[in-house]
Design an enzyme around this catalytic site. Structure first.
Site, PDB file in Angstrom:
ATOM      1  N   ALA A  55      -9.527   5.865   2.998  1.00 54.74           N
ATOM      2  CA  ALA A  55      -9.393   7.087   3.809  1.00 54.74           C
ATOM      3  C   ALA A  55     -10.617   7.984   3.760  1.00 54.74           C
ATOM      4  O   ALA A  55     -11.193   8.221   2.701  1.00 54.74           O
ATOM      5  CB  ALA A  55      -8.181   7.904   3.394  1.00 54.74           C
ATOM      6  N   GLY A  56     -10.977   8.462   4.942  1.00 51.88           N
ATOM      7  CA  GLY A  56     -12.003   9.492   5.066  1.00 51.88           C
ATOM      8  C   GLY A  56     -13.393   8.999   5.424  1.00 51.88           C
ATOM      9  O   GLY A  56     -14.273   9.799   5.717  1.00 51.88           O
ATOM     10  N   LYS A  88       0.887  -1.167   0.000  1.00 54.83           N
ATOM     11  CA  LYS A  88       0.000   0.000   0.000  1.00 54.83           C
ATOM     12  C   LYS A  88       0.923   1.215   0.000  1.00 54.83           C
ATOM     13  O   LYS A  88       1.568   1.513   1.013  1.00 54.83           O
ATOM     14  CB  LYS A  88      -0.903   0.005   1.237  1.00 54.83           C
TER      15      LYS A  88
END
Lengths: 257, 65
Positions: free
Chosen positions: A184-185, A96
């Site tokens: 993410a988020g 990643k």
């Protein structure tokens, strides 16, 4: 079934392993999430310490794929070396790839990201790049050898949920055959369902589960939301309309005068 | 000789990277090492000679998102 770099995965949720209240809760959350991929990192070991060994045997006991990250790297050189060290220790060519460009937003430095992705792909890595929702950057990452994209929907750990639906739709529309993981988020299961309804292939979570009041229950909730969003996407959803349309048949209605 | 190990200066007598891990009591089985910004795999640590001023990084698996 989600397919990434030739591996079939029965779950559309990838889970981070950081910030849980305890190792036991991490393990329960992994089970509840039904994930088949967990992310891990590499950090400095202390002399005489064996903390890495304990953590690693816990992860190995989970029986899932491991996706090492390059979290915290700010340059191509740092990210490439971290990836090489990760491959050496975890015996996987999955990485990643994170190359952070800004301390406050943890926004990826997309220029360095593309360069690192090219170097690592040429070196045989299977790169999962943490990127923004920018279409052109996505194109460059694919050219660099990435076969999976991991766009953010909001800054890491912000729990803001999808901020730019237009950009996410454009990404999905332009690259219909590229596996894309929203990384993410995400803060709530409804966020997960929303991005999955847009046709994204999977979600990657950490903070939203680990910092929840009950991480195990939240892992299960996100798993259900991701599944529901994916099924709904394939089921063909009704487009919104400006006027009401009765669902009960009008024909045959009694007329009382 | 003086080395920088995980960001800290260390005075050591080891001649190779594998000796250094022993001298500094790195006992974990799961370690990844780098010398001056280059990966050194476990199998080549015994042949990896050290010199004054070298920078060594010793990493291990950790939680990550």
């Amino acid at each position: 079934m989600l397919s990434v770099y030739g591996k079939e995965l029965s779950s559309r949720l990838l889970l981070g392993t950081a910030q849980y209240p305890s190792p036991a809760i991490l393990m329960e959350a992994v089970t509840a999430s039904e994930t088949k991929v967990v992310t891990v990192s590499l950090r400095r070991e202390m002399a005489g310490g064996k903390s890495g060994d304990k953590f690693w045997s816990l992860i190995q006991s989970l029986g899932v794929h491991v996706l090492p990250n390059t979290a915290g790297c700010h340059t191509v050189k740092e990210a490439v070396l971290t990836a090489q060290m990760a491959r050496d220790i975890f015996k996987t060519d999955w990485i990643k790839l994170e190359v952070i460009g800004n301390h406050d937003t943890l926004q990826p430095d997309v220029f360095a990201l593309v360069e690192a992705a090219r170097i690592l792909s040429e070196d045989g890595f299977k790169v999962f790049p943490y990127t923004t929702d920018d279409l052109i950057v996505a194109e460059r990452l694919l050219e660099a050898g990435c076969e999976v994209l991991m766009p953010w929907c909001a800054p890491i750990g912000s729990a803001l949920g999808p901020l730019n639906l237009h950009a996410l739709r454009a990404l999905r529309g332009h690259f219909p055959d590229v596996p894309m993981v929203i990384d993410a988020g995400l803060g709530r299961p409804s966020h997960a369902a929303t991005v999955m309804e847009l046709g994204f292939d999977a979600i990657l979570l950490n903070t939203a589960v680990a910092k929840a009041g009950d991480p195990v229950a939240m892992a299960a909730a996100f798993a259900m939301a991701a599944k529901a969003g994916n099924i709904a996407y394939h089921a063909g959803m009704l487009e919104p309309r400006d006027v009401a349309v009765p669902s009960t048949p009008v024909i045959g209605k009694a007329v009382f005068t | 000789m003086k080395l920088t190990v995980n960001g800290e200066e260390q005075e050591v007598t080891s001649q190779t990277l594998s000796e250094l891990l022993g001298e500094l009591e790195y006992e974990g089985d799961w370690l990844a090492t780098a010398l001056n910004g280059e990966l050194v795999s476990a199998s080549v640590r015994p042949a990896c000679n050290l010199k004054d001023g070298d920078r060594v990084e010793i990493l291990t698996p950790r939680q990550g998102g």
